[in-house]
Design a protein around this motif. Structure first.
Motif, PDB file in Angstrom:
ATOM      1  N   GLN A  17       0.713  -1.108   0.021  1.00 15.59           N
ATOM      2  CA  GLN A  17      -0.126  -0.061   0.079  1.00 15.59           C
ATOM      3  C   GLN A  17       0.870   1.191   0.220  1.00 15.59           C
ATOM      4  OE1 GLN A  17      -2.620  -0.565   3.640  1.00 15.59           O
ATOM      5  NE2 GLN A  17      -4.052  -1.665   2.294  1.00 15.59           N
ATOM      6  N   THR A  20       2.474   1.500  -3.984  1.00 17.96           N
ATOM      7  CA  THR A  20       1.698   1.743  -4.864  1.00 17.96           C
ATOM      8  C   THR A  20       1.045   2.900  -5.117  1.00 17.96           C
ATOM      9  OG1 THR A  20       0.103   0.656  -4.142  1.00 17.96           O
ATOM     10  CG2 THR A  20       1.292  -0.909  -5.597  1.00 17.96           C
ATOM     11  N   VAL A  21       0.538   3.356  -6.305  1.00 15.06           N
ATOM     12  CA  VAL A  21      -0.260   4.818  -6.309  1.00 15.06           C
ATOM     13  C   VAL A  21      -1.824   4.424  -6.513  1.00 15.06           C
ATOM     14  CG1 VAL A  21      -0.415   6.797  -7.848  1.00 15.06           C
ATOM     15  CG2 VAL A  21       1.848   5.840  -7.377  1.00 15.06           C
ATOM     16  N   THR A  22      -2.011   3.438  -7.351  1.00 17.16           N
ATOM     17  CA  THR A  22      -3.587   2.835  -7.436  1.00 17.16           C
ATOM     18  C   THR A  22      -3.483   1.363  -7.091  1.00 17.16           C
ATOM     19  OG1 THR A  22      -2.996   2.324  -9.656  1.00 17.16           O
ATOM     20  CG2 THR A  22      -3.797   4.620  -9.501  1.00 17.16           C
ATOM     21  N   TYR A  23      -4.641   0.948  -6.970  1.00 18.41           N
ATOM     22  CA  TYR A  23      -4.542  -0.578  -6.512  1.00 18.41           C
ATOM     23  C   TYR A  23      -4.351  -1.551  -7.684  1.00 18.41           C
ATOM     24  CZ  TYR A  23      -8.947  -0.378  -8.622  1.00 18.41           C
ATOM     25  OH  TYR A  23     -10.375  -0.522  -9.802  1.00 18.41           O
ATOM     26  N   LYS A  24      -4.482  -1.105  -8.906  1.00 18.79           N
ATOM     27  CA  LYS A  24      -4.191  -1.951  -9.838  1.00 18.79           C
ATOM     28  C   LYS A  24      -2.562  -2.052 -10.360  1.00 18.79           C
ATOM     29  CE  LYS A  24      -8.026  -0.021 -12.528  1.00 18.79           C
ATOM     30  NZ  LYS A  24      -8.374   0.713 -13.708  1.00 18.79           N
ATOM     31  N   ASP A  25      -1.646  -1.485  -9.491  1.00 18.23           N
ATOM     32  CA  ASP A  25      -0.385  -1.734  -9.645  1.00 18.23           C
ATOM     33  C   ASP A  25       0.290  -2.592  -8.883  1.00 18.23           C
ATOM     34  OD1 ASP A  25      -0.478   0.428 -11.720  1.00 18.23           O
ATOM     35  OD2 ASP A  25       0.170   1.959 -10.317  1.00 18.23           O
ATOM     36  N   TRP A  26      -0.473  -3.228  -7.786  1.00 19.15           N
ATOM     37  CA  TRP A  26      -0.143  -3.988  -6.646  1.00 19.15           C
ATOM     38  C   TRP A  26       0.855  -5.394  -7.257  1.00 19.15           C
ATOM     39  CZ3 TRP A  26      -0.893  -9.183  -5.995  1.00 19.15           C
ATOM     40  CH2 TRP A  26      -1.706  -9.717  -6.580  1.00 19.15           C
TER      41      TRP A  26
END
Length: 150
Positions: A17, A20-26
């Motif tokens: 968390q 990452t900037v957005t949850y799609k990059d995890w």
């Protein structure tokens, strides 16, 4: 043991968390977060990594045991396999691979030939010719031919 795994997952999630900037990059940052977590000296739960590495050591021991078992089974199987050595000019017969619905049933021929070996390749493939000297269209593999005795 289950609490330890849940704590580890919670800590890895916190690291991801923060990275990452957005949850799609995890999924892109997961290997880096896992490496960062594994290099920590002490976790936030107070557990030393030696306890967590014990789980990894058990998993590694199971994987090594499975690999050793597979090697033993392969060695036992290969011990029973007798490799045929063919030479150029040998007479062989070739197994016929027919479709399932042949109306002749059990009277269907299983081999055709004899053929003469014209050329042998290193992988076991060979070029066969008929007794008249005509080459077959496709090379045959060594596992579908048998030596023909006259």
């Amino acid at each position: 043991m289950n609490d330890t795994v849940e704590d580890a997952n919670k800590n890895i999630k916190k690291i991801i968390q923060k990275m990452t900037v957005t949850y799609k990059d995890w999924h892109k940052m997961f290997p880096f977060a896992l490496h960062g977590y594994c290099t920590l000296v002490r976790t936030s739960t107070g557990n030393r990594l030696g306890q967590l590495n014990l789980i990894d050591e058990k998993r590694l021991a199971v994987v090594c045991h499975v690999q050793m078992y597979q090697k033993r089974m392969t060695k036992a199987f290969n011990k029973k396999v007798k490799r045929q050595v063919y030479h150029v000019g040998d007479l062989v017969i070739k197994r016929i691979i027919l479709p399932q619905g042949d109306p002749r049933g059990k009277w269907t021929p299983t081999y055709e030939g004899p053929f003469v070996i014209k050329n042998i390749f290193s992988g076991g493939a060979m070029i066969l010719t008929t007794m008249d000297g005509d080459d077959l269209l496709h090379p045959a593999n060594a596992d579908i031919v048998k030596r023909y005795y006259t």
